[in-house]
Design a protein around this motif. Sequence first.
Motif, short mmCIF file in Angstrom:
data_model
loop_
_atom_site.label_atom_id
_atom_site.label_comp_id
_atom_site.label_asym_id
_atom_site.label_seq_id
_atom_site.Cartn_x
_atom_site.Cartn_y
_atom_site.Cartn_z
N ARG A 1 0.61 -1.17 -0.10
CA ARG A 1 0.02 -0.07 0.07
C ARG A 1 0.96 1.22 -0.08
O ARG A 1 0.26 2.12 -0.65
N ALA B 1 0.52 4.20 -2.84
CA ALA B 1 0.34 5.56 -2.58
C ALA B 1 1.42 6.43 -2.91
O ALA B 1 1.14 7.42 -3.39
N LEU C 1 0.85 7.66 -6.55
CA LEU C 1 -0.10 8.89 -6.59
C LEU C 1 0.49 9.86 -6.21
O LEU C 1 -0.03 11.09 -6.53
N ALA D 1 -4.46 3.68 -7.84
CA ALA D 1 -5.46 4.07 -7.15
C ALA D 1 -6.64 3.25 -6.97
O ALA D 1 -7.33 2.92 -5.90
N LEU E 1 -5.58 0.65 -4.20
CA LEU E 1 -5.80 1.13 -2.99
C LEU E 1 -7.36 1.37 -2.73
O LEU E 1 -7.90 1.07 -1.39
N GLY E 2 -8.11 1.59 -3.57
CA GLY E 2 -9.51 1.61 -3.33
C GLY E 2 -10.23 0.53 -3.03
O GLY E 2 -11.18 0.39 -2.15
N ALA F 1 -6.66 6.83 -1.66
CA ALA F 1 -6.87 6.79 -3.15
C ALA F 1 -7.90 7.61 -3.48
O ALA F 1 -8.30 7.95 -4.99
#
Length: 191
Positions: free
Chosen positions: A31, A35, A38, A52, A55-56, A63
């Motif tokens: 994770r 991240a 992003l 994204a 993570l979502g 995200a």
Amino acid sequence: MDEELRSLTERLRRESGGSAAYERLAAGADRDELAGVLTESGHPLWAREVAAFRLGLAGDRRAFEALVLLLNHRDPPRCASAAYALARLGDPRTARAAAALATNELRVAYALHPVRLLVELRAPEAVPALITTLRRRLTPHDPYRRVALACVEGLGALGDDRARPVLNEALAHPALAEAAVHALARIPRQR
């Protein structure tokens, strides 16, 4: 693997050229690494979308911003994957963001997936946003019939009596009339 995940995986594998970086992000990155994709500059759009999306699905709220941007993208498959991930993210800001995108008249060409997401979320913002969006689509020669149809179908699925007036207006539009009849039939009569 469900259909949305399979579709995203195939599309982004092609977009990335099947690179090792893609394979690591799609399957092996943790994770924090996702991240980082992003927030760090220089990553291609496909990498940001993979990060994204993953993570979502994991419920990681880092995200959220990236998924909202993707929900409003000009490319429908990106919008669809973002809506899918946002529906599973569990972030309380999602419905408000989807409602803002669905009702933004400057971006109405990209409102289809925010409308569908609002219906899936069944949040308090859904019915007012869909009514507003549909009412704007009921003008002569409006080019966004798919958005209007999604609003009609969504209002029927939500079954809220507040939608009755705008659905009655939709009956006058041949492209929406049949769906409006079905939507109205799904709304319980108030006693």
